[in-house]
Design a protein around this motif. Structure first.
Motif, PDB file in Angstrom:
ATOM      1  N   ASP A   1       0.826  -1.198   0.000  1.00  0.00           N
ATOM      2  CA  ASP A   1       0.000   0.000   0.000  1.00  0.00           C
ATOM      3  C   ASP A   1       0.869   1.261   0.000  1.00  0.00           C
TER       4      ASP A   1
ATOM      5  N   ARG B   1       2.311   1.886  -3.421  1.00  0.00           N
ATOM      6  CA  ARG B   1       1.317   2.488  -4.317  1.00  0.00           C
ATOM      7  C   ARG B   1       1.189   3.989  -4.058  1.00  0.00           C
ATOM      8  N   ASP B   2       1.290   4.395  -2.793  1.00  0.00           N
ATOM      9  CA  ASP B   2       1.255   5.824  -2.478  1.00  0.00           C
ATOM     10  C   ASP B   2       2.411   6.558  -3.151  1.00  0.00           C
TER      11      ASP B   2
ATOM     12  N   ALA C   1       4.150   5.585  -5.773  1.00  0.00           N
ATOM     13  CA  ALA C   1       3.947   5.580  -7.226  1.00  0.00           C
ATOM     14  C   ALA C   1       2.956   6.661  -7.650  1.00  0.00           C
ATOM     15  N   GLY C   2       1.888   6.821  -6.858  1.00  0.00           N
ATOM     16  CA  GLY C   2       0.917   7.861  -7.162  1.00  0.00           C
ATOM     17  C   GLY C   2       1.521   9.244  -7.055  1.00  0.00           C
TER      18      GLY C   2
END
Length: 381
Positions: free
Chosen positions: A77, A80-81, A83-84
């Motif tokens: 998770d 993903r943060d 990457a965003g």
């Protein structure tokens, strides 16, 4: 100020009281949730782990390491943060990661942080030639050393388009040096800690500000009395992780100083931080007892002619050791900057060294305060 989602906060509190023996005693039923200090977490680390295997350990450079369990889904998770966040800067770029190894078989873009600086630069050139790697992610201290070597040797690293600095407090002086060494690169940083992962990321539009990842964290900034600080008022950072239900982290004072701010970007709705000073335990202590954030002295020492690297260790209230890597005489300049910062001249032992080693974690601490605190808390039996 406090930024928390009440339903999520109460859900993790109820879960922790129900499943974790420490929190069952620590959090009174129906009462306020106490602030969990680093010392209390360390003293009750096994109980808070509750039989789980530690997946990571903080550096413990001040003798206070903390073992944590971060579930794999929580780690993913966090990735993903990140990457965003990078997508706000444009498409992902092929990169070289220079940091501590997290596994026995790191990915091909990885380079160990303990690799000598000239060799790191050669790998950056090779990775650009062979796979078009134009981005770097590393610790701020390492980025600064890379930049110093590039500027000293007159090397051309104009092919680098992005430099990310993670896991350490970012010194503004380092940022300026990195910008000169990598003139075509966009410089970015994130704010994180081992206990909860990513806390905030640098605003892509207003670099002075960091936006908090509020969907997974509650973040409070408190003054010395435990009251919430106002906008622009520096204070102690206190975190709650909504998502780690294996080893709950609730109202944990991580030992950092920061302040809430209003980011003028108008594009990202998340609350913002500014002036992330870094570890309280890395702050120095004035003889009158107040904390002295290291940032101002750090900039002054960095700007001394011939200074290449330094580390300040406060051994006692009025006794310091300063390790320096420098070209030419520098002792008088160091003492003058200490006197300017403190208003008096403490005892200073200056050690000239060829290099200052990193911690086993791969990180580098420019300031270390060895003065103990009176931090105590009564934990119900």
């Amino acid at each position: 100020m406090r930024y928390l989602i009440p339903d999520r906060f109460q859900a993790i509190v109820r879960h922790a009281r129900r499943t974790n023996p420490f929190y069952a005693r620590w959090i009174p039923e129906g009462g306020p949730v106490p602030v969990l200090t680093r010392r209390v977490l360390q003293d009750h680390n096994d109980e808070i782990l509750n039989g789980l295997k530690a997946t990571a350990c903080t550096s413990g450079s001040t003798g206070m390491p903390v073992r944590v369990h971060m579930p794999r889904e929580r780690v993913l998770d966090g990735l993903r943060d990140i990457a965003g966040f990078i997508r706000h800067m444009g498409r992902p770029l092929p990169r070289t990661d220079i940091m501590r190894a997290r596994s026995a078989h790191p990915p091909p873009e990885f380079l160990a942080i303990f690799t000598p600086i000239p060799e790191q630069l050669e790998v950056l050139r090779r990775n650009f030639r062979e796979r078009g790697a134009t981005a770097i992610i590393t610790y701020p201290s390492n980025a600064g050393l890379l930049a110093q070597e590039i500027l000293a040797t007159g090397s051309d690293f104009g092919f680098i388009r992005r430099v990310g600095m993670i896991s350490e407090t970012v010194d503004p002086g380092v940022v300026e040096t990195v910008k000169r060494a990598f003139p075509n690169a966009r410089i970015w940083s994130s704010y994180s800690c081992m206990e909860v992962g990513l806390i905030s990321f640098q605003c892509p539009y207003e670099p002075e500000f960091h936006h908090v990842v509020t969907r997974k964290l509650a973040l409070e900034i408190l003054d010395e009395s435990g009251k919430a600080c106002g906008l622009g008022q520096p204070g102690r950072v206190v975190l709650t992780d909504y998502l780690n239900r294996k080893m709950p982290i609730i109202r944990y004072e991580i030992g950092d100083l920061a302040e809430f701010a209003s980011c003028p970007c108008g594009r990202l709705p998340a609350p913002a931080l500014r002036n992330i000073v870094g570890k309280i335990r890395g702050c120095l202590v004035h003889r009158d007892g107040r904390r002295v954030p290291f940032m101002a002295l750090s900039v002054s020492l960095r700007n001394l002619p011939g200074m290449r690297q330094f580390q300040v260790i406060q051994e006692e209230l009025e006794r310091f050791t300063v390790k320096v890597v420098a070209d030419g005489p520098i002792d008088d300049g160091v003492r003058a900057e200490f006197e300017r910062e403190f208003g008096y001249l403490p005892r200073i032992g200056i050690e000239r060294v060829d290099a200052i080693p990193r911690e086993p974690s791969g990180k580098f601490y420019a300031s270390i305060c060895r003065i103990g605190t009176a931090e105590r808390a009564d934990v119900p039996a």
